[in-house]
Design a protein around this motif. Structure first.
Motif, PDB file in Angstrom:
ATOM      1  N   ARG A 194     -13.668  -5.029  -2.163  1.00 42.68           N
ATOM      2  CA  ARG A 194     -12.648  -4.592  -1.506  1.00 42.68           C
ATOM      3  C   ARG A 194     -12.775  -2.968  -1.031  1.00 42.68           C
ATOM      4  O   ARG A 194     -12.788  -2.726  -0.063  1.00 42.68           O
ATOM      5  CB  ARG A 194     -11.115  -4.616  -2.085  1.00 42.68           C
ATOM      6  N   ARG A 195     -13.073  -2.057  -2.242  1.00 45.94           N
ATOM      7  CA  ARG A 195     -13.476  -0.722  -1.895  1.00 45.94           C
ATOM      8  C   ARG A 195     -14.552  -0.359  -1.053  1.00 45.94           C
ATOM      9  O   ARG A 195     -14.614   0.273  -0.160  1.00 45.94           O
ATOM     10  CB  ARG A 195     -13.361  -0.197  -3.171  1.00 45.94           C
ATOM     11  N   VAL A 199     -13.651  -1.233   2.809  1.00 51.61           N
ATOM     12  CA  VAL A 199     -13.109  -0.226   3.246  1.00 51.61           C
ATOM     13  C   VAL A 199     -13.951   1.013   3.448  1.00 51.61           C
ATOM     14  O   VAL A 199     -13.682   1.823   4.486  1.00 51.61           O
ATOM     15  CB  VAL A 199     -11.766   0.125   2.198  1.00 51.61           C
ATOM     16  N   LYS A 205       0.795  -1.145  -0.069  1.00 53.67           N
ATOM     17  CA  LYS A 205      -0.101   0.019  -0.060  1.00 53.67           C
ATOM     18  C   LYS A 205       0.859   1.401   0.045  1.00 53.67           C
ATOM     19  O   LYS A 205       0.283   2.409  -0.469  1.00 53.67           O
ATOM     20  CB  LYS A 205      -0.923   0.063   1.311  1.00 53.67           C
ATOM     21  N   SER A 226     -10.357   6.034  -5.052  1.00 47.00           N
ATOM     22  CA  SER A 226      -9.519   4.866  -4.789  1.00 47.00           C
ATOM     23  C   SER A 226      -9.640   4.519  -3.412  1.00 47.00           C
ATOM     24  O   SER A 226     -10.161   5.401  -2.675  1.00 47.00           O
ATOM     25  CB  SER A 226      -8.107   4.894  -5.320  1.00 47.00           C
ATOM     26  N   GLU A 227      -9.171   3.417  -2.893  1.00 46.83           N
ATOM     27  CA  GLU A 227      -8.966   3.062  -1.701  1.00 46.83           C
ATOM     28  C   GLU A 227      -8.260   3.959  -0.783  1.00 46.83           C
ATOM     29  O   GLU A 227      -8.609   4.304   0.340  1.00 46.83           O
ATOM     30  CB  GLU A 227      -8.381   1.958  -1.492  1.00 46.83           C
ATOM     31  N   GLU A 228      -7.219   4.368  -1.512  1.00 43.22           N
ATOM     32  CA  GLU A 228      -6.317   5.601  -1.070  1.00 43.22           C
ATOM     33  C   GLU A 228      -7.052   6.820  -0.475  1.00 43.22           C
ATOM     34  O   GLU A 228      -6.302   7.375   0.605  1.00 43.22           O
ATOM     35  CB  GLU A 228      -5.000   5.599  -1.659  1.00 43.22           C
TER      36      GLU A 228
END
Length: 488
Positions: free
Chosen positions: A391-392, A395, A16, A473-475
């Motif tokens: 996955r997103r 989160v 990550k 995005s996940e970030e």
């Protein structure tokens, strides 16, 4: 040359950290489009990580659209990488300027006609929780290779010819086979009409099969553009209330309606899935010729359900049923191609109405989509998108519960949509959305809050917040909630 600065004692994993720093370097201009990255072995040595870590980083960022693999040449920064809003916001004071430029947010009910959000693009530094995706099909290598093959050979000459109004024959025949595999129903390619979206499909059906004064049952709430279409054409719209099991027909008289429109897989905006008993009830209405049914399939391609409930198309075999699907919600708004399956008895009138709406569709996108379907590459792209979106979603849901505490979600089986009820301590939905937009967080099309009708099956509907998570995005998710905490 780019070398990530890794903290091996940090709680954040090395994978990550590398992804976050590559995205930040792209956003800052340090890594420009088409810049080559080192090969897997070289990157492993220079960055001090395992080859497997490099492979996972490259695969993830390629799926997200930041990188591009070129056969026999290596891995490059994508020519048009998506903007990392959190990284851009950190570079300066763009956040305040961007938030100030937004002006007053539109009333959430205006998700169609007169909505300023339909006319403006999202400024840099603003989080957009719309229903699009930053993993559109045109970013997948298979789509790009298909387009290149079509343009480099003599195939492109076909683009200079007028195309059949009902759609490219190759696409229609491929869709017939694909729908048979998905729904177990035999469909003749001639029964399939290619459309530019579900709104066009509804317009065609309204003009072909309905007349002024006909009764049309719509789920309530529903997409405002659909309701406005039927009302503008003089039809009488009957509201079908929604509860946790989908549309409630017990209080309605569907036999007296000319058309019943439902989105069984994922009601918009609640995300509720229509239960199997109610699907069987609606299927019986269609098969007994008591009511014409219009089934929408917008988000079914990205369902997280391990064993999806059979569609109305499967249950009826297509009898007295119109079935429409759209690829844009799953594969990017730029691919505005959909399909409409029509029973034989209605086909002549529908084809005539389709002809009145236009003289065909672009050849290139139809041909490319047909080849992707035929080769199985489209299903591969959907599987990869589904993994990332699952996955997103996890989160985002975890971040919501850290911010609000215990949450009540409404239908979490489909991507890229998420619906939840605003906890009582945060006031009403509209002021909350207004404050969020001032902070540079946009919730476009949250029209559930605009409904003034009571909904006994969902009494908390006015507190529903419905949005997407496919365009971030996940970030970016932690930065979004950090910003939200400073403004609410």
């Amino acid at each position: 040359m780019f070398v990530p600065q890794l903290d091996r004692n940090a709680r954040e994993g090395l994978q990550k950290q590398i992804m976050r720093q590559i995205i930040a370097a792209i956003a800052s201009g340090m890594l420009r489009p088409n810049t080559p990255l080192p090969g897997i072995r070289e990157a492993s040595v220079r960055w001090g990580v395992s080859r497997n870590t490099v492979v996972l980083v490259f695969e993830h960022l390629e799926t997200e659209g930041y990188l591009q693999t070129r056969p026999s040449r290596g891995t490059f920064i994508h020519p048009t990488p998506p903007c990392s809003t959190s990284s851009v916001a950190q570079l300066g004071n763009e956040r305040g300027a961007a938030a100030a430029s937004l002006g007053e947010p539109s009333w959430p009910g205006q998700a169609f006609i007169g909505d300023p959000a339909q006319e403006r693009q999202t400024p840099d530094g603003v989080f957009n929780l719309g229903f699009g995706s930053n993993m559109p099909l045109y970013r997948f290598p298979a789509w790009q290779k298909t387009i290149e093959r079509l343009l480099l050979r003599d195939n492109w000459k076909r683009g200079g010819e007028f195309q059949p109004n009902a759609g490219l024959p190759f696409l229609r025949s491929t869709l017939a086979r694909w729908l048979h595999l998905r729904h177990g129903v035999t469909i003749d390619p001639q029964q399939i009409i290619i459309v530019t979206g579900l709104q066009q499909a509804h317009s065609i059906i309204a003009h072909a099969l309905l007349k002024t004064g006909d009764h049309v049952i719509l789920e309530d709430p529903c997409y405002p553009g659909k309701r406005q279409l039927y009302e503008k054409l003089g039809m009488h719209v009957i509201n079908g209330a929604i509860d946790r099991k989908g549309i409630k027909l017990a209080d309605l008289a569907p036999e007296q309606a000319r058309l019943l429109c439902v989105n069984p897989g994922c009601h918009i905006p609640t995300n509720v899935t229509l239960s199997l008993p109610r699907r069987k009830h609606i299927a019986a209405l269609a098969m007994q010729d008591r009511c014409l049914v219009f089934e929408e399939a917008m988000y079914d391609l990205l369902s997280f359900e391990k064993k999806p409930i059979p569609s109305l198309l499967s249950l009826t075999g297509g009898r007295n049923l119109l079935h429409a699907g759209l690829f844009a919600p799953c594969l990017g708004g730029g691919l505005m191609l959909g399909y409409l399956v029509v029973p034989w008895s209605f086909l002549p009138a529908v084809l005539e109405a389709k002809l009145l709406t236009g003289n065909g569709l672009p050849w290139l996108e139809q041909e490319a989509l047909a080849r992707m379907l035929d080769s199985g590459e489209l299903d591969n792209a959907l599987r990869r998108t589904r993994v990332v979106m699952m996955r997103r979603r996890e989160v985002f849901m975890a971040a919501l519960e850290r911010f609000f505490g215990r949450m009540e979600f409404c239908g979490t089986e489909h991507a890229p949509r998420l619906s939840w009820f605003l906890p009582g301590g945060f006031g009403k939905v509209q002021p909350f959305l207004t404050e969020a937009e001032k902070a540079g967080i946009r919730f476009p099309g949250n029209y559930a809050a605009a409904s003034s009708r009571s909904h006994p099956g969902l009494p908390d509907l006015p507190n529903l917040v419905s949005h997407g998570y496919g365009e971030i995005s996940e970030e970016d998710i932690p930065a979004l909630f950090s910003r939200l905490s400073n403004h609410t």
